[in-house]
Design a protein around this motif. Sequence first.
Motif, short mmCIF file in Angstrom:
data_model
loop_
_atom_site.label_atom_id
_atom_site.label_comp_id
_atom_site.label_asym_id
_atom_site.label_seq_id
_atom_site.Cartn_x
_atom_site.Cartn_y
_atom_site.Cartn_z
N ALA A 63 -22.99 5.35 17.86
CA ALA A 63 -21.59 5.77 17.88
C ALA A 63 -20.99 5.71 16.49
O ALA A 63 -21.49 5.02 15.59
CB ALA A 63 -20.78 4.89 18.83
N ILE A 64 -19.91 6.45 16.32
CA ILE A 64 -19.05 6.37 15.14
C ILE A 64 -17.70 5.84 15.62
O ILE A 64 -17.11 6.39 16.57
CB ILE A 64 -18.88 7.74 14.46
CG1 ILE A 64 -20.23 8.24 13.96
CG2 ILE A 64 -17.88 7.67 13.32
CD1 ILE A 64 -20.20 9.68 13.49
N LEU A 65 -17.25 4.79 14.99
CA LEU A 65 -16.01 4.15 15.40
C LEU A 65 -14.96 4.31 14.31
O LEU A 65 -15.22 4.01 13.14
CB LEU A 65 -16.25 2.67 15.69
CG LEU A 65 -15.02 1.80 16.00
CD1 LEU A 65 -14.32 2.27 17.27
CD2 LEU A 65 -15.42 0.33 16.11
N ARG A 66 -13.79 4.79 14.70
CA ARG A 66 -12.66 4.80 13.78
C ARG A 66 -11.62 3.83 14.33
O ARG A 66 -11.26 3.86 15.50
CB ARG A 66 -12.02 6.19 13.67
CG ARG A 66 -11.01 6.27 12.54
CD ARG A 66 -10.28 7.60 12.50
NE ARG A 66 -9.23 7.66 13.51
CZ ARG A 66 -8.11 8.37 13.37
NH1 ARG A 66 -7.92 9.09 12.27
NH2 ARG A 66 -7.21 8.41 14.34
N VAL A 67 -11.14 2.93 13.46
CA VAL A 67 -10.17 1.91 13.87
C VAL A 67 -8.87 2.14 13.11
O VAL A 67 -8.86 2.16 11.88
CB VAL A 67 -10.70 0.49 13.61
CG1 VAL A 67 -9.64 -0.55 13.96
CG2 VAL A 67 -11.98 0.23 14.41
N HIS A 68 -7.80 2.31 13.85
CA HIS A 68 -6.48 2.46 13.23
C HIS A 68 -6.01 1.10 12.71
O HIS A 68 -6.03 0.11 13.44
CB HIS A 68 -5.49 3.00 14.26
CG HIS A 68 -4.07 2.98 13.79
ND1 HIS A 68 -3.68 3.52 12.57
CD2 HIS A 68 -2.93 2.50 14.37
CE1 HIS A 68 -2.38 3.38 12.44
NE2 HIS A 68 -1.90 2.75 13.50
N ARG A 69 -5.58 1.06 11.46
CA ARG A 69 -5.06 -0.19 10.88
C ARG A 69 -3.62 -0.38 11.36
O ARG A 69 -2.65 -0.13 10.65
CB ARG A 69 -5.13 -0.11 9.35
CG ARG A 69 -6.56 -0.11 8.80
CD ARG A 69 -6.56 -0.06 7.29
NE ARG A 69 -6.17 1.27 6.82
CZ ARG A 69 -7.01 2.26 6.56
NH1 ARG A 69 -8.32 2.08 6.74
NH2 ARG A 69 -6.57 3.43 6.15
N SER A 70 -3.50 -0.87 12.59
CA SER A 70 -2.18 -0.93 13.21
C SER A 70 -1.36 -2.15 12.78
O SER A 70 -0.16 -2.21 13.05
CB SER A 70 -2.32 -0.95 14.74
OG SER A 70 -3.07 -2.07 15.16
N ASN A 71 -1.98 -3.13 12.13
CA ASN A 71 -1.22 -4.30 11.70
C ASN A 71 -1.18 -4.49 10.17
O ASN A 71 -0.73 -5.51 9.69
CB ASN A 71 -1.77 -5.58 12.36
CG ASN A 71 -3.23 -5.81 12.07
OD1 ASN A 71 -3.87 -5.03 11.37
ND2 ASN A 71 -3.77 -6.91 12.60
N PHE A 72 -1.65 -3.50 9.42
CA PHE A 72 -1.50 -3.50 7.96
C PHE A 72 -1.74 -2.08 7.48
O PHE A 72 -2.19 -1.21 8.22
CB PHE A 72 -2.46 -4.49 7.29
CG PHE A 72 -3.90 -4.05 7.27
CD1 PHE A 72 -4.46 -3.49 6.12
CD2 PHE A 72 -4.70 -4.18 8.39
CE1 PHE A 72 -5.79 -3.08 6.10
CE2 PHE A 72 -6.03 -3.79 8.38
CZ PHE A 72 -6.57 -3.23 7.23
N SER A 73 -1.43 -1.84 6.22
CA SER A 73 -1.62 -0.49 5.68
C SER A 73 -2.28 -0.56 4.32
O SER A 73 -2.12 -1.55 3.59
CB SER A 73 -0.27 0.25 5.57
OG SER A 73 0.62 -0.46 4.73
N LEU A 74 -3.03 0.48 3.97
CA LEU A 74 -3.62 0.64 2.65
C LEU A 74 -2.89 1.77 1.94
O LEU A 74 -2.75 2.87 2.49
CB LEU A 74 -5.10 0.98 2.75
CG LEU A 74 -6.07 -0.14 3.16
CD1 LEU A 74 -7.49 0.41 3.26
CD2 LEU A 74 -6.03 -1.29 2.17
#
Length: 533
Positions: free
Chosen positions: A278-289
């Motif tokens: 699988a390819i997993l994309r994780v949203h940075r919901s508790n910090f930002s770059l």
Amino acid sequence: MLRYGTWRCDLYRYASGSGGRAESAAIPAARRPVRSDHRGFGDAEKPGCTGVNCIVGIDDVLRRLPKVDQLLAQRDVSDLINQFGRGPVLDWAREAIQRCRRQIQGGELPDEVDGPRLLERVVASLRQLADGEHVQRLQTVINATGVILHTNLGRAPLAAAAVERLTQTSGYTNLEVDLSTGRRGRRGARVRRLLARLTGAEDALVVNNCASATLLTLQAVAAGREVILARGQLVEIGGRFRLPDVFRASGAMLCEVGTTNRTYLEDYRQAMGEQTAAILRVHRSNFSLTGFVSEPTLQELSRELPRPAGVALIDDLGSGLVHSLESLGIDEPVVQDSVRQGADLVLFSGDKLFGGPQAGIVVGRRAWIDRLASHPLMRAVRCDKLTLAALEATTELHVRGDLTAIPVYRMLMQTESQLEDRARRLTAAITRLADGQGGPVPPMQIAVSQSQIGGGSAPGHVLPSRAVTIAAAHLDALATALRLGQPAVLARCHGDRLWLDMRTVDDAEVETLAQRVVSAGAGRHLQGDRGDG
């Protein structure tokens, strides 16, 4: 030579030659004599004692501590037994006696200690323990912090329709019965259909939280194989739960690509191999770059990256937004967009921007959902009937587009003028109640404030708000009084003022909040004259 044990008053005087003062400094505090009238619980005066100012030893005082049975017989303690049960009160009684014993041995009690006063002290200590237990019960809290999805306060408050559905299904319910046929049905079948309809997915699944959804997905899809993930998305959520730990628990192998700030489509292409599941994309919901950052979009991963058959594209969004908030300047990914852009599975929380109960929601292609639903771990992470009922009612509101009926959306969409009006109503109510009680009116001001969405959603974004600020000479004492009252009130403290942010205070709570402010202050913590707020 004096013994550090049971003291005879006349022996102590004789040995010291000056009423005990000469040698008291040489006696350890834990064994030092104290003043007492030698009267216990109705005991006669001790032989040889000259009265109230007689000097006695520590052991004499310790013997006057009440016994457990005597303590449980007190009227106040009997009331506690009726409220909490005998077992907990028995434990508190023993702890209260032990506390008093340590105070006596440490020389922390006043000089004059007799039996009745020791009993009063132990009963008071027992009541403190009972009060501490009562405060720990789950109870209503007025959230005046301005943080909408306050994790410590249970995140999203439920819609009235969800609360009503909870009550309706608290008894027997058709959890796994198809009433049209009388046969066994599929747990959560209707809410799954509603979620699929809402998001445009083929099917949906509900588990007890989003971390469970991630664990279940990784184990069902990729146990023993690799999952590709950009290094900049290797997140840690609250409570020090880290994504690599979830991978290890699932049995899937983590394959990191790119760097913290920049990852390219080519990085994914080079990492793809026979072991890729699988390819997993994780949203940075508790910090930002921000700054020099780059990574492929979900659409690029779906349409421009060649994937062998059987390799899943998973999008872990977390925050669960199903209606765009761009009009409010909130740039948060929307679940439906992930489905349209080709994700096989999309994971998100039920108690964040979705505005429902704690739950983990998975939507996507039916073949992948079926694999998750049939996995043995599903039994361990499935939801109970109350969670499904509240989630079903909340999803119905989303499907109908009745967003103002969902408290999270109602708070998000409030205008500054509405918040200003609520602040003025609060200051007026506090003034009226304080005047009515003949007490001082606290110095109040209406100030511009900033609210946060919180709960691992829209990191760094703030919403303009209004707050009623109260000047207090003893700020911590006022905040504590508000926190420990009924209902509890949580506010912000800044400088020498208490801030009550109106964005997270409901209209129906204004009068109650005013009553709590007046009762908690009551001239004890507030400073100055009447404000002009």
